[in-house]
Design a protein around this motif. Structure first.
Motif, PDB file in Angstrom:
ATOM      1  N   ALA A   1      -8.107   4.842   3.210  1.00 24.80           N
ATOM      2  CA  ALA A   1      -9.447   4.323   2.956  1.00 24.80           C
ATOM      3  C   ALA A   1      -9.510   2.802   3.066  1.00 24.80           C
ATOM      4  N   SER A   2      -8.383   2.129   2.945  1.00 24.80           N
ATOM      5  CA  SER A   2      -8.328   0.668   3.099  1.00 24.80           C
ATOM      6  C   SER A   2      -8.010   0.261   4.536  1.00 24.80           C
ATOM      7  N   ASN A   3      -8.033   1.213   5.460  1.00 26.16           N
ATOM      8  CA  ASN A   3      -7.756   0.995   6.888  1.00 26.16           C
ATOM      9  C   ASN A   3      -6.303   0.631   7.174  1.00 26.16           C
ATOM     10  N   LEU A   4      -5.390   0.956   6.266  1.00 26.05           N
ATOM     11  CA  LEU A   4      -3.971   0.684   6.461  1.00 26.05           C
ATOM     12  C   LEU A   4      -3.343   1.788   7.308  1.00 26.05           C
ATOM     13  N   LEU A   5      -2.769   1.394   8.444  1.00 23.24           N
ATOM     14  CA  LEU A   5      -2.042   2.323   9.314  1.00 23.24           C
ATOM     15  C   LEU A   5      -0.592   2.393   8.875  1.00 23.24           C
ATOM     16  N   THR A   6      -0.080   3.614   8.726  1.00 24.52           N
ATOM     17  CA  THR A   6       1.317   3.831   8.375  1.00 24.52           C
ATOM     18  C   THR A   6       1.910   4.851   9.335  1.00 24.52           C
ATOM     19  N   LEU A   7       3.065   4.546   9.865  1.00 18.27           N
ATOM     20  CA  LEU A   7       3.783   5.440  10.772  1.00 18.27           C
ATOM     21  C   LEU A   7       4.934   6.106  10.034  1.00 18.27           C
ATOM     22  N   HIS A   8       4.977   7.418  10.134  1.00 21.20           N
ATOM     23  CA  HIS A   8       6.126   8.194   9.633  1.00 21.20           C
ATOM     24  C   HIS A   8       6.862   8.689  10.869  1.00 21.20           C
ATOM     25  N   TRP A   9       8.147   8.383  10.975  1.00 21.68           N
ATOM     26  CA  TRP A   9       8.944   8.802  12.126  1.00 21.68           C
ATOM     27  C   TRP A   9      10.014   9.749  11.619  1.00 21.68           C
ATOM     28  N   ASN A  10      10.006  10.976  12.119  1.00 20.94           N
ATOM     29  CA  ASN A  10      10.924  12.023  11.670  1.00 20.94           C
ATOM     30  C   ASN A  10      10.921  12.156  10.145  1.00 20.94           C
ATOM     31  N   GLY A  11       9.712  12.090   9.574  1.00 16.87           N
ATOM     32  CA  GLY A  11       9.536  12.313   8.145  1.00 16.87           C
ATOM     33  C   GLY A  11       9.709  11.098   7.256  1.00 16.87           C
ATOM     34  N   VAL A  12      10.044   9.955   7.827  1.00 21.46           N
ATOM     35  CA  VAL A  12      10.316   8.755   7.031  1.00 21.46           C
ATOM     36  C   VAL A  12       9.239   7.704   7.298  1.00 21.46           C
ATOM     37  N   ALA A  13       8.574   7.242   6.228  1.00 19.46           N
ATOM     38  CA  ALA A  13       7.572   6.179   6.376  1.00 19.46           C
ATOM     39  C   ALA A  13       8.284   4.900   6.810  1.00 19.46           C
ATOM     40  N   GLN A  14       7.759   4.279   7.850  1.00 21.13           N
ATOM     41  CA  GLN A  14       8.343   3.042   8.365  1.00 21.13           C
ATOM     42  C   GLN A  14       7.751   1.847   7.606  1.00 21.13           C
TER      43      GLN A  14
ATOM     44  N   TYR B   1       9.334  13.717  15.788  1.00 16.45           N
ATOM     45  CA  TYR B   1       7.959  13.926  15.348  1.00 16.45           C
ATOM     46  C   TYR B   1       7.474  12.699  14.609  1.00 16.45           C
ATOM     47  N   MET B   2       6.173  12.475  14.725  1.00 15.67           N
ATOM     48  CA  MET B   2       5.559  11.309  14.106  1.00 15.67           C
ATOM     49  C   MET B   2       4.282  11.727  13.399  1.00 15.67           C
ATOM     50  N   VAL B   3       3.981  11.007  12.337  1.00 12.92           N
ATOM     51  CA  VAL B   3       2.702  11.163  11.662  1.00 12.92           C
ATOM     52  C   VAL B   3       2.139   9.758  11.480  1.00 12.92           C
ATOM     53  N   LEU B   4       0.933   9.558  11.974  1.00 16.50           N
ATOM     54  CA  LEU B   4       0.242   8.282  11.848  1.00 16.50           C
ATOM     55  C   LEU B   4      -0.943   8.498  10.923  1.00 16.50           C
ATOM     56  N   THR B   5      -1.030   7.678   9.858  1.00 19.87           N
ATOM     57  CA  THR B   5      -2.140   7.800   8.922  1.00 19.87           C
ATOM     58  C   THR B   5      -2.914   6.488   8.836  1.00 19.87           C
ATOM     59  N   ARG B   6      -4.204   6.620   8.533  1.00 18.40           N
ATOM     60  CA  ARG B   6      -5.026   5.467   8.173  1.00 18.40           C
ATOM     61  C   ARG B   6      -5.749   5.844   6.892  1.00 18.40           C
TER      62      ARG B   6
ATOM     63  N   SER C   1      -3.704  12.089   2.743  1.00 11.54           N
ATOM     64  CA  SER C   1      -3.194  12.181   1.374  1.00 11.54           C
ATOM     65  C   SER C   1      -1.693  12.350   1.474  1.00 11.54           C
ATOM     66  N   ALA C   2      -1.013  12.099   0.381  1.00 17.13           N
ATOM     67  CA  ALA C   2       0.437  12.272   0.361  1.00 17.13           C
ATOM     68  C   ALA C   2       0.801  13.726   0.639  1.00 17.13           C
ATOM     69  N   ALA C   3       0.032  14.651   0.073  1.00 22.98           N
ATOM     70  CA  ALA C   3       0.320  16.073   0.277  1.00 22.98           C
ATOM     71  C   ALA C   3       0.107  16.474   1.736  1.00 22.98           C
ATOM     72  N   LEU C   4      -0.987  16.002   2.335  1.00 20.22           N
ATOM     73  CA  LEU C   4      -1.240  16.317   3.745  1.00 20.22           C
ATOM     74  C   LEU C   4      -0.138  15.751   4.630  1.00 20.22           C
ATOM     75  N   THR C   5       0.233  14.506   4.419  1.00 24.46           N
ATOM     76  CA  THR C   5       1.305  13.881   5.212  1.00 24.46           C
ATOM     77  C   THR C   5       2.597  14.666   5.073  1.00 24.46           C
ATOM     78  N   ALA C   6       2.939  15.065   3.859  1.00 28.50           N
ATOM     79  CA  ALA C   6       4.161  15.849   3.632  1.00 28.50           C
ATOM     80  C   ALA C   6       4.088  17.196   4.347  1.00 28.50           C
TER      81      ALA C   6
END
Length: 158
Positions: free
Chosen positions: A92-105, A85-90, A144-149
């Protein structure tokens, strides 16, 4: 059984007549099993240059508003041939972060613009079909951190 299976030998996709357009923050969570590289997981099948692609065995490629694509690489391991599973976030500063199997890359990139989504499994026009399965996709116009979690926790249980 709650799984959508995509075959890259065809341009199979799920397409909507309604477009999702996200100009600011977003959180996208997906439970999937990637069978091969080169396929589009989500994108826009009516507009060029809008996609989330399995670029290689350890890298996703993101393109928004047909701008220069950015790549997000896994810290270790492979994207293919495993249920994950993956979570991709962007933010307010337009920073993309990928979480792979729950771990931020560690690899992050900046990308602005309006992300348009109207198809799962292919991009305009019926290009780069996805090979693999998808159990669930969640799309939020915030982050948000809570939403990502919460999204990571939900996808981990599927």
């Amino acid at each position: 059984n709650g799984i959508l299976t995509f075959d890259s030998s065809a341009t199979n996709n799920l397409q909507s007549t309604t477009q999702i357009s996200i100009s600011g923050e977003f959180t996208i969570g997906i439970r999937l099993n990637i069978g091969a590289t080169g396929g589009i997981i989500i994108g826009d099948n009516t507009t060029n240059g809008e996609f989330l692609k399995v670029f290689s065995t350890n890298k996703f490629r993101v393109k928004i508003d047909n701008a220069t694509a950015v790549d997000l690489q896994l810290d270790s391991g492979s994207l293919t041939s495993t249920e994950a599973y993956m979570v991709l976030t962007r933010n307010a500063s337009n920073l993309l972060t990928l979480h792979w199997n729950g771990v931020a890359q560690a690899d992050t990139e900046t990308m602005s613009g309006t992300a348009d989504i109207d198809a799962i499994g292919v991009r305009a026009t019926d290009t780069n079909p996805y090979e693999g399965t998808i159990r669930e996709i969640q799309i939020f116009k915030e982050t948000s951190a809570a939403l990502t979690a919460n999204v990571n926790a939900r996808l981990a249980t599927l």
